[in-house]
Structures are given as C-alpha cells and as structure tokens.
Design an enzyme around this catalytic site. Structure first.
Site, PDB file in Angstrom:
ATOM      1  N   ASP A 156      -5.402   8.303   1.225  1.00  0.00           N
ATOM      2  CA  ASP A 156      -4.033   8.572   1.391  1.00  0.00           C
ATOM      3  C   ASP A 156      -3.962   9.466   2.134  1.00  0.00           C
ATOM      4  O   ASP A 156      -4.653   9.701   3.092  1.00  0.00           O
ATOM      5  CB  ASP A 156      -3.495   8.670   0.039  1.00  0.00           C
ATOM      6  CG  ASP A 156      -2.204   8.032   0.020  1.00  0.00           C
ATOM      7  OD1 ASP A 156      -1.339   8.798   0.618  1.00  0.00           O
ATOM      8  OD2 ASP A 156      -1.642   6.895  -0.951  1.00  0.00           O
ATOM      9  N   HIS A 187       2.735  11.892  -0.392  1.00  0.00           N
ATOM     10  CA  HIS A 187       2.443  10.804  -0.786  1.00  0.00           C
ATOM     11  C   HIS A 187       1.266  10.451  -1.489  1.00  0.00           C
ATOM     12  O   HIS A 187       1.377  10.030  -2.741  1.00  0.00           O
ATOM     13  CB  HIS A 187       2.373   9.970   0.569  1.00  0.00           C
ATOM     14  CG  HIS A 187       2.382   8.292   0.063  1.00  0.00           C
ATOM     15  ND1 HIS A 187       1.005   7.783  -0.079  1.00  0.00           N
ATOM     16  CD2 HIS A 187       3.279   7.273  -0.084  1.00  0.00           C
ATOM     17  CE1 HIS A 187       1.390   6.454  -0.269  1.00  0.00           C
ATOM     18  NE2 HIS A 187       2.616   6.129  -0.320  1.00  0.00           N
ATOM     19  N   SER A 342       3.600   1.650  -2.686  1.00  0.00           N
ATOM     20  CA  SER A 342       2.738   2.512  -2.900  1.00  0.00           C
ATOM     21  C   SER A 342       2.707   3.272  -4.304  1.00  0.00           C
ATOM     22  O   SER A 342       1.794   3.521  -4.713  1.00  0.00           O
ATOM     23  CB  SER A 342       3.261   3.650  -1.831  1.00  0.00           C
ATOM     24  OG  SER A 342       2.708   3.273  -0.571  1.00  0.00           O
TER      25      SER A 342
END
Length: 396
Positions: A156, A187, A342
């Site tokens: 990621d 994120h 996600s």
C-alpha cells in the site's frame, strides 16, 4: 560484456518474426509510465536462460542512452517460482528486440495503479460487529487467538508503524516507490488498522509488515506493485511464514496480465491474498489485480447489507465486506473514517488471518474457508455477482 545472443551463436536479427512475443496494450486514456514496460518470460525459462537474457539487456543499456533515452534500462527484476521478468525504461526499437526473444511471453506498458478509497467522513465504526454476527449486532465477537502468529503484508502507501493501534506489532518491510518511510496518504495505515489494530482491527494480535508501493498521491507503477509482491513472497519464505501470511492490496488499475500473474504466484506460494474490487460501479473483470481468479476479490457493502453505490461487481467478486464509513487508524495517532473497496478488502484479510490462527488452515486455503462461512445477505449485489457477506464464524 559478451551479449546473450553472441553466447548462443546467433543473433536477434535471425529470429523469425513468428516467434515475437505479444506486446500488450492498455485502454485508451490509461495513465502509464513514459517508455515504461514490463517484460514477462515464458514459464519454462530456466534460471540460466533468464540470467543470460539479463546480461544481454545490460549490454544494450548504453545503446539506449546514446539514442537519447535518459534513465533507460532495467529498474526491477522479478524472480518468482513460476514467474521471471523485469521492468524498466526502453525505447521502441529495444522493445521490438526484446519481444523477438523466444523466451519472452509478453511485454506490456507499465500502467499506473491507484488506491481504492472514495470519501472520508466522521462516523462510528460498524464493520467489526457486522462480520461477527449473522443478523447484525453491536458487539465484535471473536476468539482470543485473534490472529496470533500470523503476518499481514500491507502492500500500500506505507504504514505508521509507531501508531498505538499496533502495539509494536508493525514493522517496515520494503519501500519500492520513494525514499520516505512514511504513509503520505493515510490509506495504508487505515488498511492496516482494519486488519490488525487493537481497537479497529479484526486480527488484533497479528504482525503487520509495511510494503510501500504507492506515493503520497496514492499512485504507483504496476512494476512497483509486482516488485512488492515479489519482496513479500521472498520475505515470508525466508522466515518460514508463507502459509501463515496474508497479503492485502487495496489498489488497482487497468487490466495487467503481468500483475495478475504475479499476484497468482503469492497464492501458489501459500499466502492468502485479498484485493479490492474497485470503486467505479463497473464489472471488475477489466481491472487488475481484481480480475485474477485465484485471489480473494472483495466488494464493498453498506451498514444495511446493500451494495455500496461505488463498488465494482461481477463474477470476479468472491465476497462482500464492510466498506462504507469505516473507522480505523490515522498516521500520527488518532483515527479517521474512509469508504471504498479499499476498506472492504482488509476486513477479509483480517478474518483470513484470524482463521489461519484459530483453525490452522494454510493461507492459500483461507479464501475458500471465507466463502464457506459467508452469508447470502447482500441486497442487489450487481449482475452475475455473489450476494455473500463476510462472516468470521463466531456462531452468533
């Protein structure tokens, strides 16, 4: 340095054009690395042949530089059990030469991959309680093993490994996109928190390994994603953790045969792999790595067991999982709420880690186990799409 084809006593020019590897294309408008390509060798390419091919590639590096292609040459090399290849910057003439090598399976442009997050807003979490109760509920019900002894590779944007949510269980693994060992978008930290955070996580005792492949804009080249997968497999193998590892990729982009092939190698090696279906409300068959059939592709559900409006769908989807208004960790401490597939994928990675620890199943069998436990509760899941929602088998 002696060229590859000099060693074998024949030249590229002598090869028949019928042996040329296919040069794949990307959809019109797709963002790509300028002059960037991924080269995948045929499955039967030996280590010796691959080494010789790389020697030849090195020998033509100076020729590309003389033709004015700055920064040219091989940037990443991939050496999986069943996938050998590399990526780099090459001009058109060089790509034609490469494709004429009979050991090359295909060549494709190096497309840009993005994270699959859509919105942020402050609301209470609900995903943990939903995945541990067949009919919904307010409490998260789980076995105290809680993913102990399992490693979670978060491929990621990086992870804030010092965040209190991880209690010292998070470490930096590899950075394949820049020289900043930090999470520039938040994120990756959010994803890791859902997998293994003490408050927001499912497998609360699992170890997190940060593999950074996305920059501060949430983007990265396909070649870097493949390199991240390659690194994760090698790292898990080195530590004897292949069948006790989960790998989460909450990211995606246009279809890539190379990325799909690389992702499949992680499952063949023994790992569980969860990926996000995408946030364009379209069939995920056109996206990678979501379209790879051997991975666990996860679509996003809402608090009311409906398909999230943004979520991709289609036959490639294995399960739905909570992906709307998900609260998890934020870099620097504290928390934030995000929505997207996600956020759905790490729920599956967390439950997989939980079941690997609790039931002793190997990682590459965990997706099947998740589907066995899942409940057919999603309303209007989309055409030719499963209605099954992630469940941890708590008995509630």
């Amino acid at each position: 340095m002696t060229g590859f084809f000099t060693i074998l006593s024949f030249s590229l020019a002598a090869l028949s054009v019928t042996n040329a590897a296919q040069i794949l294309s990307v959809p019109k408008g797709a963002e790509v690395v300028p002059n960037g390509y991924i080269v995948v060798m045929k499955d039967d390419t030996s280590q010796q042949d691959f080494s010789s091919h790389r020697v030849w590639i090195s020998s033509i590096h100076h020729n590309m530089t003389r033709r004015g292609l700055d920064g040219a040459g091989v940037k990443q090399t991939y050496d999986f059990d069943h996938l050998r290849g590399y990526s780099g910057i090459f001009d058109e003439d060089t790509i034609k030469d490469i494709s004429n090598d009979p050991k090359v399976a295909f060549v494709e442009p190096d497309a840009i991959i993005s994270q699959h997050v859509v919105v942020q807003q402050r609301k209470a979490p609900w995903g943990l309680s939903r995945l541990s109760n067949r009919r919904g509920g307010r409490n998260y019900v789980f076995d105290s093993s809680a993913g102990s002894g399992v490693w979670a590779y978060v491929v990621d944007s990086g992870v804030d490994v010092r965040h209190a949510e991880f209690q010292g269980r998070a470490v930096w693994g590899s950075n394949l996109v820049d020289n900043k060992n930090s999470d520039g978008t938040g994120h990756g930290t959010h994803v890791a928190g859902t997998i293994a955070g003490k408050t927001y996580g499912i497998a609360k005792k699992a170890k997190v390994v940060a593999v950074k492949v996305l920059n501060s804009e949430g983007k990265g080249p396909t070649s870097g994603i493949i390199a991240g997968i390659n690194w994760s497999i090698r790292h898990a193998r080195k530590h004897g953790m292949l069948q006790k590892s989960v790998l989460n990729m909450s990211l995606g982009g246009t279809y890539s045969a190379g990325l799909n092939h690389a992702t499949a190698q992680a499952i063949k090696a023994g790992m569980f792999v969860s990926v996000s279906a995408g946030n364009d409300n379209i069939n995920s068959n056109g996206n990678s790595p979501a379209s790879e059939r051997s991975v666990c592709t996860i679509a996003a559900s809402t608090e009311n067991d409906g398909k999230a409006s943004f979520s991709n769908w289609g036959p490639a989807v294995d399960l739905y999982a909570p992906g709307h208004n998900i609260l998890s960790a934020r870099p620097g401490g504290g928390s934030q709420t995000m929505s997207g597939t996600s956020m759905a994928a790490p729920h599956a990675a967390g439950v997989a880690a939980y079941l690997i620890a609790k039931e002793g199943i190997p990682g590459n069998r965990a997706c099947l186990r998740l589907k066995q436990l899942s409940q057919p509760t999603i309303r209007n899941p989309g055409p030719d799409t499963t209605s099954r929602l992630l469940y941890n088998g708590s008995g509630r």
